[in-house]
Scaffold this active site. Structure first.
Site, PDB file in Angstrom:
ATOM      1  NE  ARG A 240      -3.790 -17.701 -24.108  1.00 53.01           N
ATOM      2  CZ  ARG A 240      -4.256 -18.335 -22.395  1.00 53.01           C
ATOM      3  NH1 ARG A 240      -3.099 -18.342 -22.074  1.00 53.01           N
ATOM      4  NH2 ARG A 240      -5.231 -18.384 -22.623  1.00 53.01           N
ATOM      5  CD  GLU A 269       1.965 -23.752 -25.087  1.00 51.39           C
ATOM      6  OE1 GLU A 269       2.594 -22.872 -24.749  1.00 51.39           O
ATOM      7  OE2 GLU A 269       0.710 -24.131 -24.836  1.00 51.39           O
ATOM      8  CG  HIS A 288       0.834 -23.726 -20.983  1.00 52.02           C
ATOM      9  ND1 HIS A 288       0.449 -23.363 -22.067  1.00 52.02           N
ATOM     10  CD2 HIS A 288       0.114 -22.940 -20.045  1.00 52.02           C
ATOM     11  CE1 HIS A 288      -0.506 -22.446 -21.851  1.00 52.02           C
ATOM     12  NE2 HIS A 288      -0.599 -22.305 -20.856  1.00 52.02           N
TER      13      HIS A 288
END
Length: 322
Positions: A240, A269, A288
């Site tokens: 994270r 993000e 990601h």
């Protein structure tokens, strides 16, 4: 029964199938739904009983204005996009997908590390650009190359994913220093042991973050903890983004205190152009994608369907707000 998938594209950009979900009801799949426009979310849910979401927020207002909702399925492990408290008050189970990406996320952490150690992408590019052909020596390298054998890998968060990373690290000859609130002595051996956080910070050549984002872990990589680390440490994060105070890490990269960082997650993000890590030295950032191999996404899809089947059978599974 009406099923609405609010944002299915990242899970299934076209290489998977929704057919198993479609067998369970009248299924409407949207590639994307606004993350900020509550009216659009409500319009798309309307009278649906089953709502499937990945990152589209399901707020208290959505629950209040869509009274037919009976079940929320989250296409991810994290479920902070859903107001689970309101769902619980209304007797609506919220189910997540807890274990689908263990292998792929562990593999990706090591991929980030190996890229830092060898800069394979860069060296491939310069070969194709002709630099090797023009070189007076029989080989060359533009970055220091790093051998991992015998080095210490500190892993903060030694659950399923941390253990997956740890197994690969040990196969590379590394010694694992694990920090976790819950210790499993069966995992310890001559190359793996549990330590306290300060020992991990001071003794690790590489530090990988695999812990959940809790108040006590938010910002765990900060100026104070970086000061406790070895000079030249490598930091990896594909857990994270907010585990890292990004300005502190950028400063440490630019000063050389931290030799390199490999990150698959950031605090906001998609990443914003003013993120200090974009201008930091020796910082690899990927968008990601640790979770995204097809095998992992198929597993996620299968578990999401199984979760819904379990709910329909009166035995809800992976419920986070029971």
């Amino acid at each position: 029964m009406k099923i609405v998938v609010l944002d299915g594209y990242c899970l299934n950009p076209g290489d998977l199938s929704w057919k198993e979900l479609e067998k369970l009801g009248e299924c409407h799949v949207y590639d994307r739904t606004s993350l900020t426009d509550v009216e659009e979310v409500i319009e798309r849910i309307q009278d649906a009983e089953i709502v499937i979401t990945n990152k589209t927020p399901i707020s208290k207002e959505v629950f209040q204005r869509c009274p037919n909702i009976k079940y929320i399925g989250v296409l991810a492990t994290g479920y902070n996009v859903v107001d689970v408290g309101t769902a619980k008050e209304k007797g609506i189970p919220v189910a997540n997908i807890p274990t689908y990406g263990t292998a792929s996320v562990g593999q990706f952490a090591i991929a980030l590390l190996l890229e830092i150690c060898h800069h394979i992408g860069h060296h491939n590019q310069v070969v194709h650009e002709g630099k090797w052909e023009q070189n007076p020596d029989w080989c060359f390298w533009d970055y220091p190359l790093i051998e991992l054998d015998g080095k210490n890998m500190g892993i903060i968060g030694y659950g399923r994913i941390g253990q997956s990373t740890g197994r690969i690290a040990q196969a590379l000859g590394m010694k694992v220093l694990a920090y976790d609130a819950f210790k499993n002595p069966d995992l310890e051996n001559e190359n793996c042991k549990y330590v306290e956080l300060d020992e991990l910070l001071s003794q690790s050549d590489v530090i990988a973050l695999h812990c959940p984002l809790f108040p006590e872990t938010e910002g765990i990589v900060n100026k104070e903890n970086i000061a406790k680390m070895k000079d030249g440490v490598i930091i990896l994060n594909n857990s994270r983004g907010p585990l890292i105070v990004e300005q502190d890490l950028a400063d440490a990269l630019n000063s050389g205190k931290v030799a390199a960082a490999g990150l698959d997650v950031v605090s906001t993000e998609p990443i914003k152009g003013d993120n200090p890590l974009l201008g930091a030295k020796n910082c690899i950032i990927t968008p990601h994608i640790s979770w995204a191999p097809k095998e992992s996404r198929q597993r996620l899809m299968d578990i999401a369907v199984d979760n819904l089947k379990a709910y329909l059978a009166g035995k809800p599974a992976n419920v986070v707000n029971a």
